[in-house]
Write a protein that holds these residues in place. Structure first.
Motif, PDB file in Angstrom:
ATOM      1  N   ALA A   1       0.909  -1.186   0.033  1.00 22.57           N
ATOM      2  CA  ALA A   1       0.060   0.044   0.027  1.00 22.57           C
ATOM      3  C   ALA A   1       0.816   1.082  -0.093  1.00 22.57           C
ATOM      4  O   ALA A   1       2.098   1.209   0.433  1.00 22.57           O
ATOM      5  N   ALA A   2       0.315   2.263  -0.393  1.00 20.06           N
ATOM      6  CA  ALA A   2       1.163   3.681  -0.687  1.00 20.06           C
ATOM      7  C   ALA A   2       1.780   4.031   0.664  1.00 20.06           C
ATOM      8  O   ALA A   2       2.777   4.541   0.693  1.00 20.06           O
ATOM      9  N   ASP A   3       1.265   3.828   1.714  1.00 22.90           N
ATOM     10  CA  ASP A   3       1.458   4.258   3.033  1.00 22.90           C
ATOM     11  C   ASP A   3       2.592   3.134   3.668  1.00 22.90           C
ATOM     12  O   ASP A   3       2.970   3.430   4.853  1.00 22.90           O
ATOM     13  N   GLY A   4       2.768   1.856   2.931  1.00 23.17           N
ATOM     14  CA  GLY A   4       3.598   0.951   3.323  1.00 23.17           C
ATOM     15  C   GLY A   4       3.093  -0.015   4.607  1.00 23.17           C
ATOM     16  O   GLY A   4       3.709  -0.779   4.990  1.00 23.17           O
ATOM     17  N   GLY A   5       1.856   0.458   5.040  1.00 23.62           N
ATOM     18  CA  GLY A   5       1.543  -0.348   6.211  1.00 23.62           C
ATOM     19  C   GLY A   5       0.673  -1.678   6.063  1.00 23.62           C
ATOM     20  O   GLY A   5       0.425  -2.391   7.074  1.00 23.62           O
ATOM     21  N   SER A   6       0.420  -1.964   4.703  1.00 25.71           N
ATOM     22  CA  SER A   6      -0.310  -3.351   4.416  1.00 25.71           C
ATOM     23  C   SER A   6      -0.108  -3.713   3.206  1.00 25.71           C
ATOM     24  O   SER A   6       0.701  -2.875   2.247  1.00 25.71           O
ATOM     25  N   VAL A   7      -0.183  -5.046   2.588  1.00 26.67           N
ATOM     26  CA  VAL A   7       0.040  -5.354   1.006  1.00 26.67           C
ATOM     27  C   VAL A   7      -1.177  -6.045   0.786  1.00 26.67           C
ATOM     28  O   VAL A   7      -2.271  -6.166   1.521  1.00 26.67           O
ATOM     29  N   THR A   8      -1.376  -6.382  -0.726  1.00 27.18           N
ATOM     30  CA  THR A   8      -2.513  -6.965  -1.198  1.00 27.18           C
ATOM     31  C   THR A   8      -1.791  -8.085  -2.197  1.00 27.18           C
ATOM     32  O   THR A   8      -0.583  -7.852  -2.746  1.00 27.18           O
ATOM     33  N   ALA A   9      -2.557  -8.832  -2.427  1.00 29.21           N
ATOM     34  CA  ALA A   9      -1.982 -10.128  -3.533  1.00 29.21           C
ATOM     35  C   ALA A   9      -3.333 -10.734  -4.241  1.00 29.21           C
ATOM     36  O   ALA A   9      -4.464 -10.703  -3.689  1.00 29.21           O
ATOM     37  N   ARG A  10      -3.195 -10.449  -5.399  1.00 27.33           N
ATOM     38  CA  ARG A  10      -4.391 -10.814  -6.237  1.00 27.33           C
ATOM     39  C   ARG A  10      -4.142 -11.410  -7.459  1.00 27.33           C
ATOM     40  O   ARG A  10      -2.965 -11.248  -7.965  1.00 27.33           O
ATOM     41  N   VAL A  11      -5.004 -12.177  -8.040  1.00 30.58           N
ATOM     42  CA  VAL A  11      -4.862 -12.951  -9.417  1.00 30.58           C
ATOM     43  C   VAL A  11      -6.017 -12.601 -10.122  1.00 30.58           C
ATOM     44  O   VAL A  11      -6.914 -13.056  -9.774  1.00 30.58           O
ATOM     45  N   HIS A  12      -5.998 -11.995 -11.254  1.00 24.68           N
ATOM     46  CA  HIS A  12      -7.356 -12.037 -12.363  1.00 24.68           C
ATOM     47  C   HIS A  12      -6.797 -11.499 -13.646  1.00 24.68           C
ATOM     48  O   HIS A  12      -5.379 -11.133 -13.894  1.00 24.68           O
ATOM     49  N   PRO A  13      -7.641 -11.510 -14.767  1.00 25.38           N
ATOM     50  CA  PRO A  13      -7.365 -11.147 -15.922  1.00 25.38           C
ATOM     51  C   PRO A  13      -7.350  -9.538 -15.802  1.00 25.38           C
ATOM     52  O   PRO A  13      -7.873  -8.963 -14.995  1.00 25.38           O
ATOM     53  N   ALA A  14      -6.138  -9.032 -16.683  1.00 21.25           N
ATOM     54  CA  ALA A  14      -6.312  -7.437 -16.731  1.00 21.25           C
ATOM     55  C   ALA A  14      -5.843  -7.112 -17.961  1.00 21.25           C
ATOM     56  O   ALA A  14      -5.015  -7.783 -18.688  1.00 21.25           O
ATOM     57  N   MET A  15      -6.419  -5.945 -18.335  1.00 14.08           N
ATOM     58  CA  MET A  15      -5.821  -5.338 -19.651  1.00 14.08           C
ATOM     59  C   MET A  15      -4.377  -4.362 -19.230  1.00 14.08           C
ATOM     60  O   MET A  15      -4.391  -3.814 -18.134  1.00 14.08           O
ATOM     61  N   ILE A  16      -3.223  -4.603 -20.229  1.00 16.28           N
ATOM     62  CA  ILE A  16      -2.159  -4.059 -19.836  1.00 16.28           C
ATOM     63  C   ILE A  16      -1.828  -3.365 -21.155  1.00 16.28           C
ATOM     64  O   ILE A  16      -1.996  -4.015 -22.334  1.00 16.28           O
ATOM     65  N   PRO A  17      -0.978  -2.188 -21.316  1.00 16.22           N
ATOM     66  CA  PRO A  17      -0.887  -1.526 -22.579  1.00 16.22           C
ATOM     67  C   PRO A  17      -0.003  -2.319 -23.249  1.00 16.22           C
ATOM     68  O   PRO A  17       1.083  -3.155 -22.607  1.00 16.22           O
ATOM     69  N   LEU A  18       0.072  -2.102 -24.421  1.00 18.20           N
ATOM     70  CA  LEU A  18       0.880  -3.100 -25.583  1.00 18.20           C
ATOM     71  C   LEU A  18       2.325  -2.461 -25.115  1.00 18.20           C
ATOM     72  O   LEU A  18       3.315  -3.319 -25.671  1.00 18.20           O
ATOM     73  N   THR A  19       2.500  -1.467 -24.915  1.00 15.58           N
ATOM     74  CA  THR A  19       4.031  -0.874 -24.571  1.00 15.58           C
ATOM     75  C   THR A  19       4.499  -1.429 -23.209  1.00 15.58           C
ATOM     76  O   THR A  19       5.782  -1.130 -22.862  1.00 15.58           O
ATOM     77  N   HIS A  20       3.720  -2.044 -22.410  1.00 12.37           N
ATOM     78  CA  HIS A  20       4.308  -2.632 -21.203  1.00 12.37           C
ATOM     79  C   HIS A  20       5.196  -3.970 -21.466  1.00 12.37           C
ATOM     80  O   HIS A  20       4.601  -4.645 -22.433  1.00 12.37           O
ATOM     81  N   PRO A  21       6.321  -4.273 -20.907  1.00  8.21           N
ATOM     82  CA  PRO A  21       7.276  -5.355 -21.217  1.00  8.21           C
ATOM     83  C   PRO A  21       6.436  -6.542 -20.963  1.00  8.21           C
ATOM     84  O   PRO A  21       6.705  -7.350 -21.739  1.00  8.21           O
ATOM     85  N   LEU A  22       5.513  -6.537 -20.159  1.00 11.71           N
ATOM     86  CA  LEU A  22       4.661  -8.134 -20.065  1.00 11.71           C
ATOM     87  C   LEU A  22       3.621  -8.161 -21.067  1.00 11.71           C
ATOM     88  O   LEU A  22       3.450  -9.363 -21.531  1.00 11.71           O
ATOM     89  N   ALA A  23       3.410  -7.344 -21.840  1.00 15.34           N
ATOM     90  CA  ALA A  23       2.519  -7.372 -22.903  1.00 15.34           C
ATOM     91  C   ALA A  23       3.056  -8.491 -24.320  1.00 15.34           C
ATOM     92  O   ALA A  23       2.189  -9.030 -24.930  1.00 15.34           O
ATOM     93  N   SER A  24       4.315  -8.142 -24.274  1.00 15.52           N
ATOM     94  CA  SER A  24       4.841  -9.152 -25.348  1.00 15.52           C
ATOM     95  C   SER A  24       5.426 -10.255 -24.884  1.00 15.52           C
ATOM     96  O   SER A  24       6.286 -10.937 -25.358  1.00 15.52           O
ATOM     97  N   VAL A  25       4.978 -10.859 -23.633  1.00 16.91           N
ATOM     98  CA  VAL A  25       5.405 -12.148 -23.356  1.00 16.91           C
ATOM     99  C   VAL A  25       4.303 -13.196 -23.844  1.00 16.91           C
ATOM    100  O   VAL A  25       3.297 -13.089 -23.687  1.00 16.91           O
ATOM    101  N   ARG A  26       4.991 -13.955 -24.890  1.00 21.52           N
ATOM    102  CA  ARG A  26       4.201 -14.733 -25.934  1.00 21.52           C
ATOM    103  C   ARG A  26       4.188 -16.395 -25.286  1.00 21.52           C
ATOM    104  O   ARG A  26       4.733 -16.873 -24.513  1.00 21.52           O
ATOM    105  N   GLY A  27       3.138 -16.838 -25.952  1.00 19.42           N
ATOM    106  CA  GLY A  27       3.023 -18.343 -25.732  1.00 19.42           C
ATOM    107  C   GLY A  27       2.927 -18.853 -23.974  1.00 19.42           C
ATOM    108  O   GLY A  27       2.422 -17.959 -23.456  1.00 19.42           O
ATOM    109  N   ALA A  28       3.760 -19.942 -23.832  1.00 20.19           N
ATOM    110  CA  ALA A  28       3.598 -20.484 -22.570  1.00 20.19           C
ATOM    111  C   ALA A  28       4.702 -19.876 -21.732  1.00 20.19           C
ATOM    112  O   ALA A  28       4.932 -20.398 -20.667  1.00 20.19           O
TER     113      ALA A  28
END
Lengths: 429, 429
Positions: B256-283
Motif C-alpha cells: 500500500a502507498a502508506d507502506g502499512g499493508s499489502v495486497t495479493a491478487r490474481v485476475h485477468p487484466a488489460m495492460i498497455p501493449l507498450t508494457h514489457p509484460l504485454a510482449s510475453v508470448r506463448g507459454a
C-alpha cells in the motif's frame, strides 16, 4: 539476534556511494532484520572532504582510505571508487585486514578478478560484485547460483545504457550518430568524454566478467573482441529496418558447439525486431541467457544510476554480512573448466555487407564468386543502382569471422567494387 | 575437495524428477566442481516401480518414500511429487532426519510455508524452492537475496504458462476461450482438467509465495484474491485493442502507498501493449518487479516443463549442498515485517466496464451520476448503438475495488442498464 553491529567502510561517496550511505541510514531497520544484526557505517573515504554530503556524519569522513581499511575492526569494505588504482590495493588490503569486499568495479574485476578472488579465498572472505555488470539487474547471482545446476551456452546482452540510448534514438528518430550522442550528453546519459562507452571498453569489461561466470572459466579483458559503435550510420538503421531488424551494441559470450572453447565479443549487431532484446529502450539494459535445461531467460532493468547501482551493492552487502555472521563464505570464483578463449576469427555468425559497385553486367557474378571462394554462403542479395553506380547488399548464412574478413579483403581488391560501405553482424536468430 | 559424496533422495520421478536424475548423471563432473564434493543419487521414491526409467539404476527405486527420507544418511531431499500430502509429511520427516530440502511444490509452500520453514530452522537445515514459482526463471533468489538491500513495492507477473498460451492465442487469432483452450489441450499446454490453471489456483499459490518473499511478511493462499480467466471473451480482446492494450492473467502483489499493508491478487487484466509484460508470448512467464532503489526489473523465461524446472531444482541443490559442506544455512523465511494483508476491496486500480444500455437520451447522464455517487472518477466513455440498443464503454481513473463493486451493483439496478457485459481491471500504467 546479535546487537554488536557489523562495521562497514565505504570507499567513495559519489553518485553510488552517497545512495548506499543514504539507504543504509533510512532502511537501517530492514537491513538489520534481513541480516540478523545491525550494520553501522564506520567510515567514508573520499577525495574531497570539504564537499557537503547530506546525511553523512562529517566525523566519519576521511581522505585516508588506506588507514580506514587497515583499522582492523571493519567487517565489510564497499568499494565504489572505480578504476584500477587505488581500488585494487585497497581491496587487497581490506582482505588482509579481515574484511569482506563488495565492489561495483567492472574494470578492475575484468582485469584482475582472478588475483582478487585468490586474495579473498586466502583470507577466507567474500568478494561480491553484482553492481559491476548491468547495474541493478540481478545477474551475477542468478548466473552463478540459480543456474549452478545448468549448462549455460550463450549470454547475449545490452550491458551499456549510454550506447543503447544513442542507438535507440537513432532507430526511433533517424538521427545520425553525432546528433544522438549530443542529445545523450545533454541529458546526462553520456559523459563529456564518452570513449569508454561508445568504444565499448565498458561493455567489454562486463563481457569478460559475464563469460567467466557463465562458463566457469577464466576470461580476461584482452580475450574480448571489442568494436565500438561510432561508425553505425543512419543508413545502417535503414538497412536493418529493411530486414525487420534493429541495431544494438551487444556483448556476446558463447560456448563453441563442441563445448571445448568459448568466445567473448562486443560489437554492434543487427537483431530481429521479434527478439526480446530488440525492444529494450533508452538507457535500459537486458541480458538474454541460453542454457541447456532452462532454455531462454532474460533479465531486464536499469543498467546504471546511483539508486539502482546502490540496490545491487546493498543486496551484496546483506549477503556478505549474513555470511560473516554465519562464519561462511558465499560461492566465489569458479574457473575450474579452464576452457581456452578462441579468437574472433573463429566466431561463427551471419553478416550484412553493403558494397558500392560499378553498375555493369557481371558484377554480381564476380562478387558471388569471391564469397564462394572463401566458403561464405550467401543467403540474400539486394541490388539497386543508377547512373553507373550501384549498391549491393549481401546477407550471408553462418560463416566464421575469418572467412568473412578474407572475403571482404578480396572484395576490396575487385576493380568493380568501389568500396565496402558497411559490414555488420546479424545475431539472435 | 572432499570425496565422500553428498547423498540425495529424489521423491517423485515424473517429468521433472526424471530430468533432475538425468542431469545429475550427465553433468556429474560439473556439479561436483561447483559444489566442492560429488553428489550421489541415493534413492528414488516412485508410485509405480514397474515403469521403465531410462538411466536410473533400478536398485535405487523404491515405493517407500518414508523409509527413504528416514534412512538417516540423506543430505538433501528433492521433493517433486507435488500436492499437499504425502509431500508435507515427507518434507517434515526429512528435516527431522537431518536432511535439507529442495522442493518445487507451490501448492504446499503457499499453504504451509511458515510451518515448513519453522521445521527447517528447528533442525538447522535449508528449505529452497526456486522451481515453485515461474519454473526456470531465477526469481526467488533474486527477490530474496539480490534485492535484500532494497524495498520492493510491486511484483506483477505472468506466472502461469497455460493461461498465457490461451490468452496469447485469443489475442493473435481472435479465437474464443474454448477454441484456444482446445488448442492448448491438443498441444499439451493444458491438462485434461485445466481447472487449476484457468481458475488461477496455480497462479494464486505463486502470488502468495511471491508476496511473502517480496514484502518480508506472511501471505497465505487464502489472502490472495483469485479470479480465473474462463470468462474472457473475444469481445474483451477487441475492447483491449481499441485501448492499445492486451489481456493477461496477472498475479499482482502490492505494498500500500502508506507502506502499512499489502495486497495479493490474481485476475485477468488489460495492460498497455507498450508494457514489457504485454510482449510475453506463448507459454512463457515473466515477472515485473518495481522497487524503490532498483526501479523496474523484469525476469523472463519458460515457466514450466521438465528440463526448465529441473534447472531451477538443480540450482537449489547446488546451493543447499554448498551450505551443508560449509556448515551454514542460506537465507530462509523472512516474515519480520508482519504486514496485514488487505482485502480486495481496498485494492486501487483502473477499470474497463462494458454496459448494454437503452439507446435513449439521458442514459449517459444517469450512468455518470452513479459513478460519481460512488466516488469513481471516469476517464473516458465511448458510446455506440443502433435499433434502440446501445453499448457504453467506461474507463475509470484509479478507484478502490469496493467503490467499483458498489458502482456496478447500482448500475445493475438502473432501468436503462440492460446488463454489465464485462468488467476488467486495467494495470501497468
Amino acid at each position: 539476534m546479535r546487537t554488536r553491529p557489523l562495521k562497514v567502510a565505504l570507499l567513495g561517496c559519489g553518485v553510488v556511494g552517497s545512495e548506499v550511505a543514504r539507504i543504509m541510514t533510512t532502511h537501517a531497520d530492514d537491513l538489520t532484520a534481513r541480516i540478523g544484526a545491525p550494520v553501522e557505517l564506520a567510515g567514508v573515504a573520499v577525495r574531497r572532504p570539504s564537499k557537503v554530503r547530506a546525511g553523512i556524519d562529517p566525523a566519519l569522513v576521511t581522505t585516508d582510505a588506506t588507514a580506514l581499511v587497515k583499522r582492523g575492526d571493519i567487517d565489510v569494505v564497499v568499494e565504489v571508487i572505480g578504476g584500477i588504482e587505488p581500488a585494487r590495493t585497497l581491496i587487497t588490503t581490506a582482505f588482509e585486514h579481515g574484511a569482506s569486499v563488495v565492489s561495483a568495479n567492472k574494470a578492475l574485476l575484468a582485469q584482475d578478478g582472478a588475483a582478487l578472488h585468490a586474495a579473498a579465498v586466502e583470507h577466507g572472505r567474500d568478494l561480491y560484485y553484482e553492481a559491476a555488470v548491468a547495474g541493478a539487474i540481478p545477474l551475477i547471482r542468478p548466473l552463478r547460483e540459480s543456474l549452478a545446476g545448468d549448462k549455460i551456452n550463450r549470454v547475449m546482452g545490452i550491458v551499456n545504457g549510454t550506447t543503447n540510448f544513442i542507438l535507440d534514438k537513432m532507430d526511433s528518430t533517424g538521427a545520425g550518430y553525432q546528433e544522438a550522442l549530443d542529445e545523450a550528453t545533454a541529458l546526462g546519459y553520456a559523459e563529456a568524454d564518452p570513449t569508454a562507452d561508445v568504444e565499448a571498453f565498458d561493455a567489454a569489461a562486463k563481457a569478460a566478467i559475464l563469460a567467466g561466470i557463465a562458463f566457469h572459466t577464466r576470461v580476461r579483458l584482452d580475450d574480448v573482441y571489442r568494436e565500438g559503435m561510432t561508425e553505425v550510420t543512419a543508413a545502417d538503421f535503414a538497412s536493418a529496418k529493411g530486414m525487420g531488424c534493429t541495431i544494438k551494441l551487444l556483448a556476446i559470450c558463447e560456448r563453441a558447439a563442441d563445448g571445448g572453447s568459448v568466445t567473448a565479443r562486443v560489437h554492434p549487431a543487427m537483431i530481429p525486431l521479434t527478439h526480446p532484446l530488440a525492444s529494450v529502450r533508452g538507457a535500459y539494459n537486458a541480458v538474454f541467457v541460453e542454457s541447456e535445461a532452462a532454455g531462454q531467460l532474460m533479465f531486464y532493468g536499469p543498467g546504471a544510476g546511483g539508486a539502482p547501482t546502490a540496490s545491487a551493492v546493498l543486496g551484496d552487502l546483506v549477503a556478505v554480512c549474513r555470511n560473516r555472521l554465519g562464519g561462511a563464505t558465499g560461492p566465489g570464483d569458479s574457473a575450474y573448466a579452464q576452457l581456452p578463449v578462441s579468437p574472433m576469427g573463429e566466431v561463427v555468425t551471419r553478416y550484412h555487407i553493403s558494397l558500392d559497385v560499378a553498375d555493369k553486367p557481371g558484377v554480381l557474378a564476380q562478387v558471388a564468386t569471391v564469397f564462394a571462394e572463401h566458403g561464405v554462403s550467401i543467403d540474400t542479395v539486394r541490388q539497386s543502382g543508377k547512373d553507373g553506380e550501384a549498391s549491393l547488399v549481401v546477407v550471408t548464412h553462418r560463416a566464421s569471422d575469418a572467412s568473412l574478413a578474407g572475403t571482404v579483403e578480396a572484395l576490396r581488391g575487385l576493380d568493380t567494387v568501389r568500396g565496402v560501405s558497411s559490414i555488420m553482424r546479424v545475431e539472435g536468430e
